[in-house]
Design a protein around this motif. Structure first.
Motif, PDB file in Angstrom:
ATOM      1  N   ARG A  69       0.806  -1.224   0.119  1.00 19.88           N
ATOM      2  CA  ARG A  69       0.158  -0.068  -0.051  1.00 19.88           C
ATOM      3  C   ARG A  69       0.665   1.305  -0.067  1.00 19.88           C
ATOM      4  O   ARG A  69       0.545   2.185  -0.595  1.00 19.88           O
ATOM      5  CB  ARG A  69      -1.067  -0.060   1.075  1.00 19.88           C
ATOM      6  N   LEU A  70       1.919   1.219   0.734  1.00 18.64           N
ATOM      7  CA  LEU A  70       3.039   2.451   0.935  1.00 18.64           C
ATOM      8  C   LEU A  70       3.380   2.592  -0.575  1.00 18.64           C
ATOM      9  O   LEU A  70       3.810   3.597  -0.972  1.00 18.64           O
ATOM     10  CB  LEU A  70       3.949   2.231   1.868  1.00 18.64           C
ATOM     11  N   THR A  71       4.034   1.352  -1.078  1.00 16.10           N
ATOM     12  CA  THR A  71       4.545   1.317  -2.667  1.00 16.10           C
ATOM     13  C   THR A  71       3.593   2.264  -3.406  1.00 16.10           C
ATOM     14  O   THR A  71       4.028   2.864  -4.559  1.00 16.10           O
ATOM     15  CB  THR A  71       4.817   0.065  -3.059  1.00 16.10           C
ATOM     16  N   VAL A  72       2.366   1.742  -3.534  1.00  7.95           N
ATOM     17  CA  VAL A  72       1.506   2.383  -4.426  1.00  7.95           C
ATOM     18  C   VAL A  72       1.285   3.793  -4.124  1.00  7.95           C
ATOM     19  O   VAL A  72       1.239   4.817  -4.919  1.00  7.95           O
ATOM     20  CB  VAL A  72      -0.024   1.773  -4.055  1.00  7.95           C
ATOM     21  N   MET A  73       1.178   4.359  -2.846  1.00 12.69           N
ATOM     22  CA  MET A  73       1.307   5.830  -2.504  1.00 12.69           C
ATOM     23  C   MET A  73       2.592   6.604  -3.145  1.00 12.69           C
ATOM     24  O   MET A  73       2.364   7.543  -3.658  1.00 12.69           O
ATOM     25  CB  MET A  73       1.091   5.913  -0.803  1.00 12.69           C
TER      26      MET A  73
END
Length: 168
Positions: A69-73
């Motif tokens: 999820r942080l990679t997507v952000m």
């Protein structure tokens, strides 16, 4: 520039370029890499003075990217560097291919639970480079302030006594 910190830049760039060196890379991620390479050509590397106090950004609001999820952000923030919607799409494809590994560390900064800033830290030999700084909300702080805050966050988990550089 000296050969010394040119090495850390080369390491960072190669690390990112290699993210799409897989058996079946998507055409979009390869186009994103080409756009990113063009962005890198216009970047400037300078020594970064360490300023531990007065940066105005709380390091508790900065997170190491260590799950999807942080990679997507992080990727969405990086994609905003595109000049148009097509470039943004290709950059998003490129950055979402990232697999966590040293010597690079991804960070996302939040303001009121919203992702507003991103940066990449590369540690190679005796150099630390803060690069790929994106700030969505100018009220959050400057590129230099965020680079200092990210550096401070990285230093909480790592010992380092070398030279600091920033890529803008």
């Amino acid at each position: 520039m000296t050969d010394s910190y040119l090495s850390v830049v080369k390491v960072k760039n190669q690390w990112l370029f290699d993210q799409v060196e897989v058996e079946f890379p998507t055409p979009e991620s390869l186009k994103g890499r080409a756009i990113y390479q063009a962005i890198c050509e216009s970047s400037k590397i300078t020594p970064m003075a360490r300023n531990i106090e007065g940066i105005g950004i709380n390091s508790d609001d900065i997170y190491l990217v260590d799950f999807h999820r942080l990679t997507v952000m992080f990727s969405l923030l990086q994609a905003s560097r595109g000049c148009n919607e097509q470039e943004k799409h290709y950059l998003l494809e490129f950055f979402t291919q990232i697999i966590f590994s040293e010597p690079c560390y991804l960070y996302v900064g939040f303001n009121q639970s919203e992702p507003v800033a991103a940066a990449l830290v590369t540690h190679f030999e005796n150099e630390l480079l803060v690069s790929d700084i994106v700030i969505k909300d100018p009220s959050y702080g400057s590129n230099e302030q965020f680079a200092q805050a990210v550096t401070n966050k990285w230093l909480k988990s790592n010992e380092f006594a070398g030279s600091f550089y920033i890529e803008l």
